[in-house]
Scaffold this motif. Structure first.
Motif, short mmCIF file in Angstrom:
data_model
loop_
_atom_site.label_atom_id
_atom_site.label_comp_id
_atom_site.label_asym_id
_atom_site.label_seq_id
_atom_site.Cartn_x
_atom_site.Cartn_y
_atom_site.Cartn_z
N ALA A 1 17.17 31.65 44.96
CA ALA A 1 17.20 30.02 44.55
C ALA A 1 18.38 29.13 45.08
CB ALA A 1 17.33 30.32 42.87
N GLY A 2 19.08 29.83 45.77
CA GLY A 2 20.34 29.15 46.59
C GLY A 2 21.78 29.32 45.95
N LYS A 3 21.81 30.47 45.06
CA LYS A 3 22.96 30.60 44.48
C LYS A 3 24.30 30.68 45.55
CE LYS A 3 21.71 34.32 42.23
NZ LYS A 3 20.58 34.24 42.65
N THR A 4 23.91 31.59 46.50
CA THR A 4 25.15 31.73 47.55
C THR A 4 25.34 30.49 48.48
OG1 THR A 4 24.44 34.15 47.95
CG2 THR A 4 25.54 33.14 49.55
N GLU A 5 24.41 29.67 48.83
CA GLU A 5 24.69 28.63 49.34
C GLU A 5 25.53 27.63 48.62
OE1 GLU A 5 25.23 26.75 52.79
OE2 GLU A 5 24.11 28.57 52.70
N THR B 1 42.74 26.56 47.23
CA THR B 1 42.20 27.24 48.06
C THR B 1 41.41 28.29 47.31
OG1 THR B 1 44.55 27.94 49.11
CG2 THR B 1 43.23 29.66 49.29
N PRO B 2 40.07 28.06 47.81
CA PRO B 2 39.12 28.67 47.18
C PRO B 2 39.15 30.07 47.40
CG PRO B 2 38.14 27.54 48.92
CD PRO B 2 39.59 27.43 48.94
N HIS B 3 38.36 30.63 46.10
CA HIS B 3 38.45 32.31 46.36
C HIS B 3 36.73 32.50 45.93
CE1 HIS B 3 42.55 33.27 47.19
NE2 HIS B 3 42.76 32.24 46.36
N VAL B 4 36.33 33.12 46.59
CA VAL B 4 34.75 33.84 46.38
C VAL B 4 34.79 35.27 46.35
CG1 VAL B 4 32.47 33.86 47.09
CG2 VAL B 4 33.76 31.91 47.50
N VAL B 5 34.73 35.71 44.79
CA VAL B 5 34.76 37.01 44.66
C VAL B 5 33.35 37.79 44.55
CG1 VAL B 5 35.43 38.69 42.99
CG2 VAL B 5 36.76 36.83 43.49
N VAL B 6 33.16 38.89 45.53
CA VAL B 6 31.90 39.57 45.53
C VAL B 6 31.92 41.05 45.35
CG1 VAL B 6 30.60 37.80 47.04
CG2 VAL B 6 32.02 39.57 48.14
N GLY C 1 31.78 45.40 49.85
CA GLY C 1 32.24 45.24 51.19
C GLY C 1 31.09 44.38 52.03
N VAL C 2 29.89 44.86 51.86
CA VAL C 2 28.67 44.15 52.62
C VAL C 2 28.73 42.79 52.20
CG1 VAL C 2 26.24 44.16 52.83
CG2 VAL C 2 27.54 46.42 52.78
N GLN C 3 28.74 42.61 50.86
CA GLN C 3 28.67 41.22 50.63
C GLN C 3 30.02 40.36 51.17
OE1 GLN C 3 27.84 41.84 46.73
NE2 GLN C 3 25.79 40.94 46.84
N VAL C 4 31.06 40.99 50.95
CA VAL C 4 32.35 40.27 51.62
C VAL C 4 32.19 39.85 53.09
CG1 VAL C 4 34.51 40.53 52.40
CG2 VAL C 4 34.00 41.19 50.15
N ASP D 1 40.70 34.49 56.58
CA ASP D 1 41.73 35.37 56.69
C ASP D 1 42.13 35.64 55.39
OD1 ASP D 1 42.67 33.01 55.84
OD2 ASP D 1 44.18 32.53 57.30
N SER D 2 41.28 35.80 54.46
CA SER D 2 41.40 36.17 53.18
C SER D 2 41.59 37.84 52.80
CB SER D 2 40.20 35.88 52.15
OG SER D 2 40.03 34.52 52.31
N PRO D 3 42.47 38.11 51.84
CA PRO D 3 42.58 39.66 51.63
C PRO D 3 41.18 40.46 51.63
CG PRO D 3 43.37 38.37 49.75
CD PRO D 3 42.73 37.33 50.85
N PRO D 4 41.25 41.68 51.62
CA PRO D 4 40.01 42.55 51.77
C PRO D 4 39.40 42.42 50.26
CG PRO D 4 41.81 43.80 52.67
CD PRO D 4 42.27 42.44 52.15
N GLY D 5 38.21 42.15 50.32
CA GLY D 5 37.54 42.09 48.97
C GLY D 5 37.35 40.73 48.64
N VAL D 6 37.93 39.75 49.30
CA VAL D 6 37.82 38.46 48.81
C VAL D 6 37.18 37.58 50.01
CG1 VAL D 6 39.12 36.23 48.02
CG2 VAL D 6 39.75 38.33 47.19
N CYS D 7 36.42 36.91 49.78
CA CYS D 7 35.67 36.14 50.66
C CYS D 7 36.47 34.82 50.95
CB CYS D 7 34.31 35.96 50.30
SG CYS D 7 33.42 34.81 51.85
#
Length: 64
Positions: free
Chosen positions: A12-16, A32-37, A40-43, A58-64
């Motif tokens: 439905a376009g949630k990711t976009e 500074t936006p943070h997208v949490v998924v 690791g595949v989704q990151v 250049d976000s930390p691991p686990g944060v997109c």
């Protein structure tokens, strides 16, 4: 900071929608936006999609 959790069927376009919000926030230097998924595949997927649009990931691991 507000937290939004979009709920909709698959495809439905949630990711976009979420990535557009992150791009808008970063472009205006408002925050500074943070997208949490959840995985690791989704990151990697999230970072790849942002990189394709010119965003530097250049976000930390686990944060997109």
């Amino acid at each position: 900071m507000t937290i939004q959790i979009p709920v909709a069927p698959a495809g439905a376009g949630k990711t976009e929608y979420v990535l557009n919000l992150a791009r808008q926030a970063a472009a205006g230097l408002r925050a500074t936006p943070h997208v949490v998924v959840p995985s690791g595949v989704q990151v990697r997927s999230c970072r790849r999609r942002l990189a394709l649009s010119g965003h530097r990931a250049d976000s930390p691991p686990g944060v997109c």
